[in-house]
Design a protein around this motif. Structure first.
Motif, short mmCIF file in Angstrom:
data_model
loop_
_atom_site.label_atom_id
_atom_site.label_comp_id
_atom_site.label_asym_id
_atom_site.label_seq_id
_atom_site.Cartn_x
_atom_site.Cartn_y
_atom_site.Cartn_z
N ARG A 1 0.83 -1.20 0.00
CA ARG A 1 0.00 0.00 0.00
C ARG A 1 0.87 1.25 0.00
N CYS A 2 0.25 2.35 -0.41
CA CYS A 2 0.90 3.66 -0.43
C CYS A 2 1.06 4.13 1.02
N PRO A 3 2.23 4.65 1.38
CA PRO A 3 2.43 5.11 2.76
C PRO A 3 1.64 6.38 3.08
N THR B 1 4.24 -2.81 -7.69
CA THR B 1 5.58 -2.41 -8.09
C THR B 1 5.75 -2.76 -9.56
N ALA B 2 6.41 -1.88 -10.29
CA ALA B 2 6.62 -2.10 -11.72
C ALA B 2 8.08 -1.81 -12.03
N GLY B 3 8.68 -2.68 -12.84
CA GLY B 3 10.08 -2.53 -13.17
C GLY B 3 10.31 -1.86 -14.50
N SER C 1 19.08 0.16 -19.04
CA SER C 1 20.46 0.02 -18.60
C SER C 1 20.61 0.28 -17.10
N GLU C 2 19.70 1.07 -16.55
CA GLU C 2 19.69 1.31 -15.10
C GLU C 2 18.32 0.86 -14.57
N PRO C 3 18.20 -0.42 -14.16
CA PRO C 3 16.91 -0.91 -13.69
C PRO C 3 16.36 -0.05 -12.55
N ARG C 4 15.06 0.23 -12.62
CA ARG C 4 14.45 1.06 -11.60
C ARG C 4 13.03 0.56 -11.34
N ILE C 5 12.66 0.48 -10.08
CA ILE C 5 11.33 0.04 -9.69
C ILE C 5 10.50 1.25 -9.30
N SER C 6 9.27 1.29 -9.79
CA SER C 6 8.37 2.38 -9.44
C SER C 6 7.12 1.80 -8.78
N LEU C 7 6.36 2.68 -8.16
CA LEU C 7 5.08 2.30 -7.55
C LEU C 7 3.95 2.86 -8.39
N GLN C 8 2.89 2.09 -8.50
CA GLN C 8 1.71 2.55 -9.21
C GLN C 8 0.48 2.23 -8.38
N HIS C 9 -0.36 3.24 -8.16
CA HIS C 9 -1.62 3.00 -7.47
C HIS C 9 -2.51 2.14 -8.37
N ARG C 10 -3.18 1.16 -7.78
CA ARG C 10 -4.09 0.32 -8.56
C ARG C 10 -5.27 1.16 -9.05
N LYS C 11 -5.79 2.03 -8.17
CA LYS C 11 -6.87 2.94 -8.53
C LYS C 11 -6.46 4.33 -8.08
N LEU C 12 -6.46 5.27 -9.00
CA LEU C 12 -6.08 6.64 -8.68
C LEU C 12 -7.20 7.34 -7.90
N HIS C 13 -6.80 8.32 -7.11
CA HIS C 13 -7.76 9.21 -6.45
C HIS C 13 -7.06 10.54 -6.24
#
Length: 90
Positions: free
Chosen positions: A40-42, A50-52, A56-68
Motif C-alpha cells: 500500500r501507499c504510505p 511495483t513495476a520494473g 540500462s539502469e533498472p528502476r522500480i516504481s510504484l503505481q496506485h491500482r486505482k487513482l484518487h
C-alpha cells in the motif's frame, strides 16, 4: 580535470503487510522480496503495485491500482488536500 560521481537514485517507499503488520520498505526491496504480499501507499493507504523499468539502469516504481485525488504522491491528480484512499487497506 573534473571527477564524476555516480548518483544512485533512491527507491520510492511503500508499505508491505508481513505477518499482519505493515512494514515500510523501499519499492525495489518490496518488488524483489515481497512480490506476493499486499502493498500500500504510505500516504493514502491505497493498494499499489511495483513495476520494473528494465533499461540500462533498472528502476522500480510504484503505481496506485486505482487513482484518487487525495494522495500527494500522484501529482497529476492531487487536489491539494490529503485524504485516505476510498479503498484504503487496513
Amino acid at each position: 580535470m573534473m571527477g564524476w560521481k555516480m548518483v544512485k537514485r533512491s527507491s520510492p517507499v511503500c508499505e508491505v503487510k508481513v505477518e499482519g503488520t505493515w512494514l515500510r520498505v523501499p519499492a525495489d526491496e518490496a518488488h524483489r522480496n515481497h512480490r506476493e504480499r499486499p502493498k500500500r501507499c504510505p500516504c493514502c493507504h491505497g493498494m499499489v503495485i511495483t513495476a520494473g523499468s528494465y533499461t540500462s539502469e533498472p528502476r522500480i516504481s510504484l503505481q496506485h491500482r486505482k487513482l484518487h485525488d487525495g494522495c500527494r504522491l500522484i501529482p497529476r491528480r492531487f487536489n491539494g488536500t490529503e485524504a485516505l484512499h476510498p479503498e484504503a487497506l487496513a
